[in-house]
Write an enzyme that holds these catalytic residues in place. Sequence first.
Site, PDB file in Angstrom:
ATOM      1  CG  PHE A  60      -4.449  -1.862   4.749  1.00 38.63           C
ATOM      2  CD1 PHE A  60      -3.872  -2.184   6.239  1.00 38.63           C
ATOM      3  CD2 PHE A  60      -5.246  -2.585   4.307  1.00 38.63           C
ATOM      4  CE1 PHE A  60      -4.229  -3.267   6.741  1.00 38.63           C
ATOM      5  CE2 PHE A  60      -5.808  -3.747   5.052  1.00 38.63           C
ATOM      6  CZ  PHE A  60      -5.341  -4.024   6.197  1.00 38.63           C
ATOM      7  CD  GLU A 112      -1.292  -2.505   1.860  1.00 36.61           C
ATOM      8  OE1 GLU A 112      -0.180  -2.334   2.333  1.00 36.61           O
ATOM      9  OE2 GLU A 112      -2.013  -3.597   1.734  1.00 36.61           O
ATOM     10  CG  HIS A 147     -13.782  -3.124   3.615  1.00 38.65           C
ATOM     11  ND1 HIS A 147     -13.934  -2.667   2.289  1.00 38.65           N
ATOM     12  CD2 HIS A 147     -14.036  -4.596   4.018  1.00 38.65           C
ATOM     13  CE1 HIS A 147     -14.336  -4.005   1.793  1.00 38.65           C
ATOM     14  NE2 HIS A 147     -14.467  -4.867   2.633  1.00 38.65           N
ATOM     15  CG  ASP A 156     -12.308  -9.049   7.722  1.00 40.79           C
ATOM     16  OD1 ASP A 156     -12.464 -10.402   7.846  1.00 40.79           O
ATOM     17  OD2 ASP A 156     -12.000  -8.699   6.740  1.00 40.79           O
ATOM     18  NE  ARG A 184     -17.421  -7.135   4.387  1.00 41.21           N
ATOM     19  CZ  ARG A 184     -18.257  -7.975   4.992  1.00 41.21           C
ATOM     20  NH1 ARG A 184     -18.799  -7.490   6.315  1.00 41.21           N
ATOM     21  NH2 ARG A 184     -18.240  -9.262   4.816  1.00 41.21           N
TER      22      ARG A 184
END
Lengths: 278, 314
Positions: B83, B58, B109, B117, B167
């Site tokens: 990220f 990233e 997300h 997650d 999401r």
Amino acid sequence: MMKIDEKLALQKTATKVRMGVIEGVFNAKSGHPGGSLSSADILTYLYFKQMNIDPENPKAANRDRLVLSKGHAAPVLYSVLANRGYFDVEMLKTLRHVDSILQGHPDMKKIPGVDMSSGSLGQGISAAVGMALSAKHFGDDYKVYTILGDGEIEEGQVWEAAMFASHKKLNNLTVIVDNNNLQIDGSIDEVNSPYPIDEKFKAFGFEVAVINGNDLDEIDAAMQKVGTYEKPYAIIANTVKGKGVSFMENQVGWHGSAPNEEQYKAAMAELESALAAL
Amino acid sequence: MADIKKIATRDSFGNGLVELGNERDDFIVLDADLAAATKTGIFKKAFPERHYDCGIAEQNMVSIAAGIAATGKRVVCSTFAMFAAGRAYEQVRNSIGYPHLPVIIGATHAGISVGEDGATHQCCEDLALMRTIPGMTVINPADDTEAKAALRAAFDHDGPVYIRFGRLAVPVIFDEDYKFEIGKGVELRDGSDVTVIATGLMVAEALEAYELLKAEGISARIINMPTIKPIDKDIIVKAAKETGAIVTAEEHTVIGGLYGAVSEVVVAEAPAIVVPVAVNDVYGHSGPAPVLLDEFGLRAKDIVAAAKAAIAKK
């Protein structure tokens, strides 16, 4: 091989560029002379012989680009740009001053001829990869150069960039590693050895040349190969930190400190006599 | 209410990219091995030659985006908020922010509604991080319509833009006539007792809270605040002066996001009580998104409680 008069002219220019480095760092009372002097010959060659650039039109869309990934060598980039005509050589004396455009690290928004702001190590090579990718994608034929420090390649991002450049076959990209063997905390093989540098770039899918980066004939020979490969190209330039000022050569203490008045005069006198001898 | 259409704003992002891709070919889309999740994969399917996967790297992707923008071309880079804003913070700051390059960062997300997650991927700090970068525009769209409009506006903006997408499928609030403008809040309901300033998926919750408060005789003004930076000072000052109490609602840590941005304006311009509905300086954990939104106090009922607390302190 270059003609003798052409080489001589470049040698003279590189010496003037070194004088500009000393002038800048002395007047700034801070800055990074060691890694600026080590890469002076490479940058002089690039801006005075290799690159397709026009100081009158620094934003030309199809110009070749250079990203000084080792941004702390700003004094040598500024000296080369000034000597090439992007701005007045006298301005080098304002390096790092509060009202100067010449920031401690390269600033593309303020300084004519600077193609990318840099200074945080590891990021410049990625930006150069982005430029090379942009050229490929949009069908432009300019070339992109980036100069990294040998200590800088301890940054993981450098290898992310190398992997991507190779994967995308960015043969319009030339990566030059200024391998002067010294970083702030000591010699690079003592601090966190990145050696063998050539084998690492080969393993990452680059064409690799290893040269004496303070020898204009060897720089010339390596640069002749730019654009002839299918792969991105890495030139590992073995250099001497502080090159051209004898008391600064191979001394890690000169990585990031400025000469006092006496040292300044001695350095300038040595470079003046070197210039006169050419 | 059963027929309310729900779309995750990450889908709006992917679909919006395709719409723009049909109109212009002067931009590149970058992803970091998450194209299927960020939904840049929708664009990749439509325009495979204009989508570049940078792999799981990233920091490199963000600096590559800066390099592309430095050549005068447009570029969108995308990965999870964790990220983009977290791992690559310094690349965003130094490679994109400092040279003020017009890179669009599509960060998906975001927030605890990532769900199963768990905490490592539930970024509740991105608005705060991105807001501290000089010249950065930070947008947190509320629904499908606003997400696509914000993406379009970002293409017309001369500077870096961070857009946060989710999401979880969220209700479509705005119709096609909705006008989005960077830096402008939108009053959705007028009221006089308290103002609820909401952003992202909390806007739908705020509209529900309006009805609950109304049923109890409390008149709430509801403001949608899609742009966290630059924040719409005028609409905040007006609300503070006219209602005297404010609730902020965001799916983000209580530190430095919408609550911070609104409070900074209020304390300087029009002192009033400001009560936050936010993630209370804790990590999330695994679980279904709706359950987590309940647990972490990010529901209409929590806005109602905060509104009452704010009014009580007037």
